[in-house]
Enzyme design. Structure first.
Site, PDB file in Angstrom:
ATOM      1  CE1 TYR A 134     -19.207 -34.433  93.013  1.00  0.00           C
ATOM      2  CE2 TYR A 134     -19.853 -35.353  90.616  1.00  0.00           C
ATOM      3  CZ  TYR A 134     -19.040 -34.326  91.618  1.00  0.00           C
ATOM      4  OH  TYR A 134     -18.029 -33.940  91.027  1.00  0.00           O
ATOM      5  CD  GLU A 222     -17.247 -31.218  92.930  1.00  0.00           C
ATOM      6  OE1 GLU A 222     -16.698 -32.598  92.695  1.00  0.00           O
ATOM      7  OE2 GLU A 222     -16.550 -30.493  93.630  1.00  0.00           O
TER       8      GLU A 222
END
Length: 413
Positions: A134, A222
């Site tokens: 991530y 993101e």
């Protein structure tokens, strides 16, 4: 609004953040800035989808319906096809699947009951993911600037990781003047678990993502998963981008891509007048200035036994014409049986609101009860305008009083 495999941004005014981009648009922006994404084409017909699949010359192809909603993989089309995301090795299968997607409604956990019409599909090269991480860059008030956030545990809900394994969340502040330093990018790549040649490759991608973040006036980029393939390539498989709508004047090309086709028509109409409309399922319309006040108004209506039908947010720079258009939109909603106006005049001049209300009531021949609570700048003049208008307007002393009167007016009907 959060979607699966889609870069989006939602929601208006100070700052407005409600730009909606389809997945293929977001991936193109990323590719244009040197970020590695899957090779893909976009098609709006089954024949185009077939040609795209043939041009890709990929071992395996992923076909994705393009709508602004999550849960596409588990969605159902009204053509009978199950799933808005399909994998295949045969280009002809892509054509057959596209025939059952394009022009049909796809229903998912995030769409209205009848689903959303699919107008385009993305035909992309399917890549295996050997490891998922991530990575995000976002503006952080606590740091007064951008920060990088990363975790070697990607492909899952990052909030869950933060709760269960906080030691796997890595945060790095970025100097807004110097940008991401080489050592910072390499350290983040190391923290994400990239090894050998992949570590430098991941660091390069991190720097390119920061360049993208700055160039497009993003408030958040993101990437989840920020992954690696068995062939040794670092790829941004999925991303969500939030834009600062206050920078629209600098980002005209991006904002021209805004896909409003899935909005409710009344939302698009409200946006023309810089109004923010949110539809609900009750019968008392709320006309307010500010999202926080709107939520409080909805809550207090509910606490007094009523149900809000919607709320219309005026924002700060109010003009009389906006008030008129707001009433026009609210009265056009057949669910609305009463209107509650709740305005706190800080920036807003209450007299402008009062003039707009009286004009709207007279010209639109308002047929539903109207309860008005005004407070703040020029409120005495506003109250005088309303009282001398001769219109059947119910004034309220405060928010509690306004909610009780609005609920009572519906009960009487």
């Amino acid at each position: 609004q959060t979607t699966e495999n889609t870069c989006i941004c939602a929601v208006q005014l100070t700052p407005r953040r409600w730009l909606n981009l389809q997945e293929y648009q977001s991936k193109k922006i990323m590719a244009d800035h040197g970020v590695t994404v899957q090779r893909f084409f976009v098609a709006d017909s089954a024949n185009d989808a077939l040609e795209a699949a043939q041009r890709l010359k990929a071992k395996e192809i992923v076909l994705k319906a393009q709508i602004l909603a999550g849960g596409r993989g588990k969605g159902i089309f009204n053509s009978g096809l199950k799933g808005g995301v399909h994998l295949t090795k045969d280009p002809k299968t892509v054509e057959q699947l596209a025939k059952q997607m394009i022009g049909y409604n796809l229903s998912t956990k995030q769409t209205p009951k009848d689903g959303v019409t699919v107008k385009k599909v993305m035909v992309a090269e399917a890549l295996d993911i050997s490891r998922e991480t991530y990575f995000a860059i976002l503006m952080d008030r606590a740091c007064n600037g951008p920060v990088m956030v990363g975790s070697p545990q990607g492909g899952v809900d990052i909030e869950e990781v933060a709760v269960t394994s906080p030691e796997l969340i890595f945060k790095e502040e970025i100097d807004i003047f110097e940008g991401v330093k080489d050592r910072q990018a390499l350290q983040m790549a190391k923290n994400l678990g990239f090894q050998g040649a992949l570590q430098q490759q991941a660091a390069d991608q991190i720097k390119k993502l920061y360049n993208l973040f700055l160039k497009i006036d993003a408030t958040q980029v993101e990437v989840n998963p920020f992954g690696e393939t068995p062939e040794g390539q670092v790829v941004c498989f999925d991303a969500k981008i939030n834009f600062d709508d206050n920078a629209e004047f600098r980002q005209k090309e991006i904002f021209a891509m805004d896909d409003k086709s899935e909005n409710e028509p009344i939302e698009n109409e409200a946006a023309k007048y810089d109004l923010k409309y949110i539809g609900l399922d009750g019968n008392i319309a709320c006309f307010v200035n500010g999202a926080g006040l709107a939520m409080a108004t909805c809550d207090i209506i509910s606490l007094n036994g009523g149900k809000p039908a919607n709320f219309l947010d005026l924002g700060g720079g109010v003009k009389e014409a906006q008030v008129y258009q707001a009433f026009k939109l609210l009265t056009a909603d057949p669910k609305v049986e009463a209107i509650l106006v709740n305005i706190f005049g800080g920036i807003v001049n209450c007299a402008i609101i009062a003039n707009g209300i009286t004009k709207a009531c007279q010209e639109l021949e308002l047929k539903v009860p109207l309860v008005v609570r005004l407070e703040g700048t020029n409120v005495q003049e506003a109250q005088r305008i309303l009282s001398e208008s001769g219109l059947p307007i119910t004034s309220a002393n405060d928010l509690e009083d306004a909610a009780k009167k609005a609920v009572a007016s519906v009960a009487r009907k």
